[in-house]
Design an enzyme around this catalytic site. Sequence first.
Site, PDB file in Angstrom:
ATOM      1  N   ARG A 110      14.860  17.553   3.957  1.00 39.31           N
ATOM      2  CA  ARG A 110      15.197  17.157   5.312  1.00 39.31           C
ATOM      3  C   ARG A 110      16.555  16.455   5.330  1.00 39.31           C
ATOM      4  O   ARG A 110      16.794  15.536   4.538  1.00 39.31           O
ATOM      5  CB  ARG A 110      14.116  16.187   5.819  1.00 39.31           C
ATOM      6  CG  ARG A 110      14.271  15.818   7.274  1.00 39.31           C
ATOM      7  CD  ARG A 110      13.343  14.692   7.585  1.00 39.31           C
ATOM      8  NE  ARG A 110      11.962  15.172   7.563  1.00 39.31           N
ATOM      9  CZ  ARG A 110      11.118  14.973   8.577  1.00 39.31           C
ATOM     10  NH1 ARG A 110      11.503  14.309   9.628  1.00 39.31           N
ATOM     11  NH2 ARG A 110       9.902  15.414   8.507  1.00 39.31           N
ATOM     12  N   THR A 114      20.126  14.811  10.751  1.00 39.20           N
ATOM     13  CA  THR A 114      19.591  15.671  11.823  1.00 39.20           C
ATOM     14  C   THR A 114      18.069  15.759  11.788  1.00 39.20           C
ATOM     15  O   THR A 114      17.453  16.236  12.739  1.00 39.20           O
ATOM     16  CB  THR A 114      20.136  17.098  11.699  1.00 39.20           C
ATOM     17  OG1 THR A 114      19.668  17.635  10.452  1.00 39.20           O
ATOM     18  CG2 THR A 114      21.649  17.135  11.730  1.00 39.20           C
ATOM     19  N   ASP A 208      -0.261  14.632   0.425  1.00 42.69           N
ATOM     20  CA  ASP A 208       0.988  15.186  -0.113  1.00 42.69           C
ATOM     21  C   ASP A 208       0.687  15.942  -1.412  1.00 42.69           C
ATOM     22  O   ASP A 208       0.360  15.329  -2.431  1.00 42.69           O
ATOM     23  CB  ASP A 208       1.990  14.053  -0.350  1.00 42.69           C
ATOM     24  CG  ASP A 208       3.362  14.606  -0.709  1.00 42.69           C
ATOM     25  OD1 ASP A 208       3.473  15.346  -1.717  1.00 42.69           O
ATOM     26  OD2 ASP A 208       4.328  14.333   0.024  1.00 42.69           O
ATOM     27  N   ASP A 211       2.875  14.967  -4.536  1.00 42.14           N
ATOM     28  CA  ASP A 211       2.538  13.644  -5.073  1.00 42.14           C
ATOM     29  C   ASP A 211       1.230  13.702  -5.839  1.00 42.14           C
ATOM     30  O   ASP A 211       1.095  13.130  -6.928  1.00 42.14           O
ATOM     31  CB  ASP A 211       2.410  12.616  -3.942  1.00 42.14           C
ATOM     32  CG  ASP A 211       3.770  12.129  -3.474  1.00 42.14           C
ATOM     33  OD1 ASP A 211       4.787  12.538  -4.074  1.00 42.14           O
ATOM     34  OD2 ASP A 211       3.809  11.364  -2.489  1.00 42.14           O
TER      35      ASP A 211
HETATM   36  N1  URA Z   1       3.304  18.999   2.539  1.00 44.25           N
HETATM   37  C1  URA Z   1       2.252  18.429   1.925  1.00 44.25           C
HETATM   38  O1  URA Z   1       2.281  18.166   0.734  1.00 44.25           O
HETATM   39  N2  URA Z   1       1.174  18.143   2.665  1.00 44.25           N
HETATM   40  C2  URA Z   1       1.082  18.416   3.973  1.00 44.25           C
HETATM   41  O2  URA Z   1       0.045  18.138   4.574  1.00 44.25           O
HETATM   42  C3  URA Z   1       2.197  19.011   4.598  1.00 44.25           C
HETATM   43  C4  URA Z   1       3.305  19.308   3.855  1.00 44.25           C
END
Ligand code: URA
Length: 216
Positions: A110, A114, A208, A211
Amino acid sequence: MSSEPYKNVYLLPQTNQLLGLYTIIRDKKTARPDFIFYSDRIIRLLVEEGLNHLPVQKQIVETDTSENFDGVSFMGKICGVSIVRAGESMEQGLRDCCRSVRIGKILIQRDEETALPKLFYEKLPEDISQRYVFLLDPMLATGGSAIMATEVLIKRGVKPERIYFLNLICSKEGIDKYHAAFPDVKIVTGALDRGLDEHKYLVPGLGDFGDRYYCV
Ligand code: URA
């Protein structure tokens, strides 16, 4: 089987076994070793399903009984492209099925100013335009990175119908947007989730993915 209402979306058969695997990786109490192990099992199923849709030609071989077997062989060359970082978790699953497969990488992040996805890095096989491409990213949320990565592939000459986008979970929003942009790309997924929360995480989702696979 293609999944209604999308022409080129292949949803893994929703067996109890698959549901059991998703139950483990979606559970917030699941620790990283199990998260990796059971995600890898789903990834393997996604790769195998993608391979099911590659074109083949007839091939007859003679067996040890001196009889012929009417078989098939795969018609082209493939490669993988992972969207860094979470997509890298899917590389081994592809290698386990396709020995010494070439794997390119695309990094999209990202843009701080922006808030839109921005391409930071691409390293792809030179002859990618002649290959079938397995695009690897475990979560299809808004579709922003997947769309940008697919545009990179198409700019490099890959035909959309030769792209197979493999992911573990799609949001309805993401799949609608991605499918509208690239109706000829085949999406192979194991789960369709109902939506996104205010932080653009899939719900019910699993948090995530990168992670949980690499850090937590
Ligand atoms: N990326 C992720 O790791 N989890 C999500 O829920 C959305 C994007």
